[in-house]
Design a protein around this motif. Structure first.
Motif, PDB file in Angstrom:
ATOM      1  N   MET A   1     -24.856  71.371   7.514  1.00  0.00           N
ATOM      2  CA  MET A   1     -23.861  70.763   7.916  1.00  0.00           C
ATOM      3  C   MET A   1     -23.553  69.286   7.608  1.00  0.00           C
ATOM      4  N   GLY A  31     -20.404  73.357   5.262  1.00  0.00           N
ATOM      5  CA  GLY A  31     -21.549  74.267   5.882  1.00  0.00           C
ATOM      6  C   GLY A  31     -20.871  75.702   6.289  1.00  0.00           C
ATOM      7  N   PRO A  32     -21.898  76.473   6.506  1.00  0.00           N
ATOM      8  CA  PRO A  32     -21.260  77.791   6.691  1.00  0.00           C
ATOM      9  C   PRO A  32     -20.581  77.771   8.248  1.00  0.00           C
ATOM     10  N   PRO A  34     -20.195  79.723  10.844  1.00  0.00           N
ATOM     11  CA  PRO A  34     -20.837  79.520  12.054  1.00  0.00           C
ATOM     12  C   PRO A  34     -21.479  78.213  12.481  1.00  0.00           C
ATOM     13  N   VAL A  35     -21.914  77.489  11.513  1.00  0.00           N
ATOM     14  CA  VAL A  35     -22.507  76.200  11.823  1.00  0.00           C
ATOM     15  C   VAL A  35     -21.322  75.192  12.197  1.00  0.00           C
ATOM     16  N   ARG A  36     -20.202  75.335  11.558  1.00  0.00           N
ATOM     17  CA  ARG A  36     -19.206  74.545  11.898  1.00  0.00           C
ATOM     18  C   ARG A  36     -18.644  74.558  13.152  1.00  0.00           C
ATOM     19  N   ARG A  38     -20.357  75.912  15.608  1.00  0.00           N
ATOM     20  CA  ARG A  38     -21.232  75.580  16.614  1.00  0.00           C
ATOM     21  C   ARG A  38     -21.255  73.979  16.888  1.00  0.00           C
ATOM     22  N   PHE A  39     -21.096  73.214  15.666  1.00  0.00           N
ATOM     23  CA  PHE A  39     -20.926  71.995  15.593  1.00  0.00           C
ATOM     24  C   PHE A  39     -19.739  71.460  16.621  1.00  0.00           C
TER      25      PHE A  39
END
Length: 54
Positions: A1, A31-32, A34-36, A38-39
């Motif tokens: 991320m 970033g992927p 799901p990571v974005r 979550r961030f």
């Protein structure tokens, strides 16, 4: 991320951390997906104390 963008706009982004707001302020969230997501979720979990000592 990775988050890149203008440092001066960071406080404004953290007040309303959404993908749309990031884009409007000139930030790039890389970033992927799901990571974005979550961030952004984690950023919304923190109190908004920009310019104040908590």
């Amino acid at each position: 991320m990775t988050v890149t963008g203008p440092a001066a706009a960071w406080p404004h982004f953290t007040m309303e951390p959404t993908a749309f707001r990031a884009s409007a302020l000139g930030f790039a969230l890389t970033g992927p997906a799901p990571v974005r997501a979550r961030f952004l979720c984690l950023l919304r979990a923190f109190p908004r104390t920009v310019g104040q000592d908590a």
